[in-house]
Design a protein around this motif. Structure first.
Motif, mmCIF file in Angstrom:
data_model
loop_
_atom_site.group_PDB
_atom_site.id
_atom_site.type_symbol
_atom_site.label_atom_id
_atom_site.label_comp_id
_atom_site.label_asym_id
_atom_site.label_seq_id
_atom_site.Cartn_x
_atom_site.Cartn_y
_atom_site.Cartn_z
ATOM 1 N N ALA A 133 49.573 29.966 86.064
ATOM 2 C CA ALA A 133 49.296 30.622 84.679
ATOM 3 C C ALA A 133 49.980 32.080 84.790
ATOM 4 C CB ALA A 133 47.910 30.619 84.275
ATOM 5 N N ASP A 142 42.505 22.430 72.583
ATOM 6 C CA ASP A 142 42.598 23.996 73.104
ATOM 7 C C ASP A 142 43.462 23.820 74.565
ATOM 8 O OD1 ASP A 142 41.701 24.525 70.782
ATOM 9 O OD2 ASP A 142 39.485 25.127 71.899
ATOM 10 N N SER A 143 42.868 22.985 75.264
ATOM 11 C CA SER A 143 43.695 23.024 76.597
ATOM 12 C C SER A 143 44.900 22.514 76.512
ATOM 13 C CB SER A 143 43.077 22.291 77.750
ATOM 14 O OG SER A 143 42.518 20.872 77.297
ATOM 15 N N LYS A 173 47.106 23.402 74.005
ATOM 16 C CA LYS A 173 47.776 24.559 73.553
ATOM 17 C C LYS A 173 47.863 25.625 74.380
ATOM 18 C CE LYS A 173 49.144 23.790 69.423
ATOM 19 N NZ LYS A 173 50.699 23.673 69.535
ATOM 20 N N ARG A 174 47.096 25.690 75.317
ATOM 21 C CA ARG A 174 47.297 26.630 76.397
ATOM 22 C C ARG A 174 48.303 26.501 77.304
ATOM 23 N NH1 ARG A 174 42.073 27.163 77.457
ATOM 24 N NH2 ARG A 174 42.182 25.719 79.143
#
Lengths: 79, 591
Positions: B66, B115-116, B118-119
């Motif tokens: 990340a 959500d995960s 999108k991240r």
């Protein structure tokens, strides 16, 4: 005759099998890092048809302790 | 599927001479992951080396993907990777959901997965903005176990559905970007998901993939590297007897050979159908068989269950010549390198002869029994491309037109008469979003008539095409036998003091007609009309691009490359003449 275990150890850690002893350990073999150590275990499992427990893996300090684990399965590590 | 052990790769890797110059150039590989990826670098290094490629690596720290993807000025982007592998496992991003999905209600489950997703999408989107080259990302493994057991498929958006939908969104997002989603889920299914993990190593060292599987997964990754570097096979050459059908036509006759909708003949029919599917995506086909030509052609023309017909083959060698010579002739006919050929031959001894005489040809060991042929072909991973263009799909027709051109050419005694008869039309146009995928493909695949042999991905070309200081053009060629499609490209650096042609390449299919002169004529004409003072071209010897030097010699520019590997050659200077149309009066120039 080089023993089966010494041959295997020599191959993976790239040392002369004749120089492998029970005292061979990460302290005196440059290539024996944590990753190679784990590969060594999987190769030993394959070669002897055994499975080591996590605790046994963590208890390994040198070739002597590997030899002891194999023997505890009733297998001669050297042939 | 099988490969040598990971420990053997480590040994081979340690023995690689890092200073050796490799024949196929080099590649920058980045590896990012959410878990321990020890061993990947070493295996990829060995596999690249075997292919003649020098590999340089950036391996991100454990679970640092990340940060690396977000850090515009950071080590990943500074490394300028040609290819980046991103390995993120479901356990590292949605562990709670995997272990106990139904403590969450439907909406909560959807939120967690959304959500995960999108991240992750945000992170890989950063790559498309800051990064170079292509990104290859594993999709998530769909689990095989659910806490509600046999009721799993009764649930609305149950655990398995959530993972499948995640993967679908990922593929959709990647579709029009320089991101490739590797279907790791299918790969693991092929291995057996349970066998792909060594749980002891998972818990002791966070190795999510067992050491036995790492070489296989790296083998899959090599498909992208091969495609990226244009090192894939473009042409399938087949033997006939005991390969396309069972038995020997010369002995068993057309009624006696095994080729039918039922077994065992159906194994050959299915094999032919698989090869036809490769043809439909742009592979070139050819025949190399020891037979009486008419006996074998009769099967192609008349056998009711023959799937592959004459029109599918760009070159047909059915004779009693040496098969090695036939392969060389096929390469010449089609105008491709021997290293673009994969040859299916059932006779072990002939395979051995071919392997020794022509090591560039891939001559895999066909299974002993035809029932294994299709499985064998599925396992062959040397034929990937990064895109399939309209040109690829139409290639079959183009090659049969090409065969007709050859037949006509032989009827003309004089080459210039033949060229006049062809009525060639050449057009040079600025690149647009429709042509960029094909132009990129040409830069990757073209080795012979290629001045600088520079490879460009779609992203780089799109950027250059938009930039006012650059020009990206493609070349369209037609003649009375058909449309060759986009068959060349020119990339120009437009500086204040003149133009530098950074890349000029033409597909081997259109060589021998002086199309190259017409294209250069058009470029120089445009430069003159635009008041450009000088036009130069970058030229680099690659060992494969001899046709470039023939062109230079024919235009009196050969001396510039004497005893040099690279040179900048001046094609035009203000006040000079545009001589390039002299050798191509048979070509009609459009635009």
């Amino acid at each position: 005759m080089t023993s089966k275990l010494n041959k295997l150890i020599g191959k993976i850690l790239k040392i002369n099998p004749a120089r492998v002893s029970d005292k061979t350990s990460p302290m005196n073999v440059r290539r024996w890092d944590s990753f190679t150590g784990l590969l060594l275990i999987t190769e030993i499992e394959k070669a002897y048809g055994i499975k080591l427990s996590m605790d046994e893996v963590l208890s390994i300090k040198d070739i002597g302790s590997i030899r002891k684990i194999i023997k505890s399965r009733g297998i001669d590590p050297d042939e | 599927m099988s490969d040598i052990a990971l420990s053997e790769y480590l040994e081979l890797d340690a023995r690689i001479n890092k200073r050796k110059v490799m024949p196929k150039g080099s590649v920058n590989i980045a590896i990012l992951s959410s878990f321990t990826t020890n061993g990947f670098k070493e295996v990829l290094n060995v596999k690249c080396h075997e292919m003649g490629l020098k590999a340089y690596f950036y391996v991100a720290g454990y679970n640092q993907y990340a940060q690396d993807l977000s850090d515009r000025g950071g080590p990943l982007y500074n490394f300028k990777p040609d290819i980046t592998f991103l390995l993120v496992d479901a356990g590292s991003i949605i562990k709670e959901l995997l272990l106990d999905p139904y403590k969450f209600d439907l909406q909560e489950r959807k939120n967690i997965i959304g959500d995960s997703y999108k991240r992750l999408e945000g992170l890989i989107d950063k790559f498309t903005k800051y990064g170079t080259g292509i990104l290859v990302m594993n999709n998530l493994e769909v689990p095989t176990h659910s806490p509600i057991g046999i009721l799993e498929t009764k649930e609305d958006m149950g655990l398995f559905d959530l993972l499948i939908s995640f993967n679908e969104r990922l593929s959709r997002f990647a579709r029009n970007r320089s991101i490739f989603i590797y279907d790791c889920d299918s790969f693991l299914s092929g291995i057996g998901k349970d066998k792909a993990v060594d749980y002891k190593l998972l818990y002791l060292a966070d190795m999510k993939i067992s050491p036995d599987v790492i070489p296989l997964l790296c083998g899959e990754y090599m498909r992208y590297i091969r495609a990226l570097k244009g090192l894939t096979r473009k042409c399938i050459v087949v033997d006939l007897d005991n390969t396309m059908w069972g038995g020997i036509i010369g002995e068993d006759g057309i009624e006696g050979i095994k080729l039918s909708p039922t077994g065992p003949g159906s194994a050959y029919m299915d094999f032919q159908k698989m090869i036809l599917a490769f043809f439909h995506r742009g592979m070139i086909l050819a025949i190399n068989s020891s037979n009486n030509r008419e006996d074998a052609l009769k099967v192609l023309r008349e056998h009711p269950y023959m799937v592959l017909k004459e029109e599918h083959f760009a070159s047909i060698k059915i004779n009693w010549e040496n098969k090695v010579k036939n392969l060389v002739d096929i390469a010449k006919d089609i105008n491709i390198g021997l290293d673009s050929i994969v040859y299916f031959e059932d006779d072990k001894r002939i395979r051995q002869v071919v392997k020794e005489a022509l090591p560039e040809v891939l001559c895999p060991d066909l299974p002993e029994d035809a029932s294994e042929y299709c499985r064998f072909l599925r396992g062959l991973k040397e034929m990937d491309t990064l895109q399939i263009t309209q040109e690829d799909k139409a290639r079959g027709i183009q090659y049969s037109s090409q065969r007709r051109r050859h037949e006509v050419k032989n009827a003309f005694s004089d080459l210039s008469e033949y060229l006049n008869h062809l009525n060639i039309k050449v057009e040079v146009k600025p690149a647009d979003k429709f042509s960029i995928p094909r132009i990129s493909q040409l830069t990757i695949r073209t080795n012979q008539f290629n001045f600088s042999s520079k490879r460009y991905d779609e992203k780089a070309l799109a950027r250059l095409a938009k930039d006012k200081r650059h020009g990206v053009y493609f070349v369209n060629v037609k003649d009375i036998y058909g449309d060759y499609g986009i068959s060349g490209a020119v990339i120009i650096d437009k500086e204040d003091d003149g133009w530098l042609i950074d890349s000029f390449l033409l597909s081997c299919r259109i060589l021998g007609k002086n199309v190259e002169d017409a294209v250069m004529g058009i470029i120089v004409k445009q430069a003159m009309e635009g008041g450009v003072d000088q036009v130069d071209i970058r030229c680099e010897k690659s060992g494969k691009n001899a046709p470039v030097f023939n062109f230079l010699k024919a235009n009196g520019l050969g001396a510039a490359m004497d005893k040099k590997r690279t040179a900048i050659i001046t094609l035009y200077k203000a006040g000079g003449k545009n001589k390039f149309f002299n050798r191509c009066k048979h070509i009609k120039v459009i635009g």
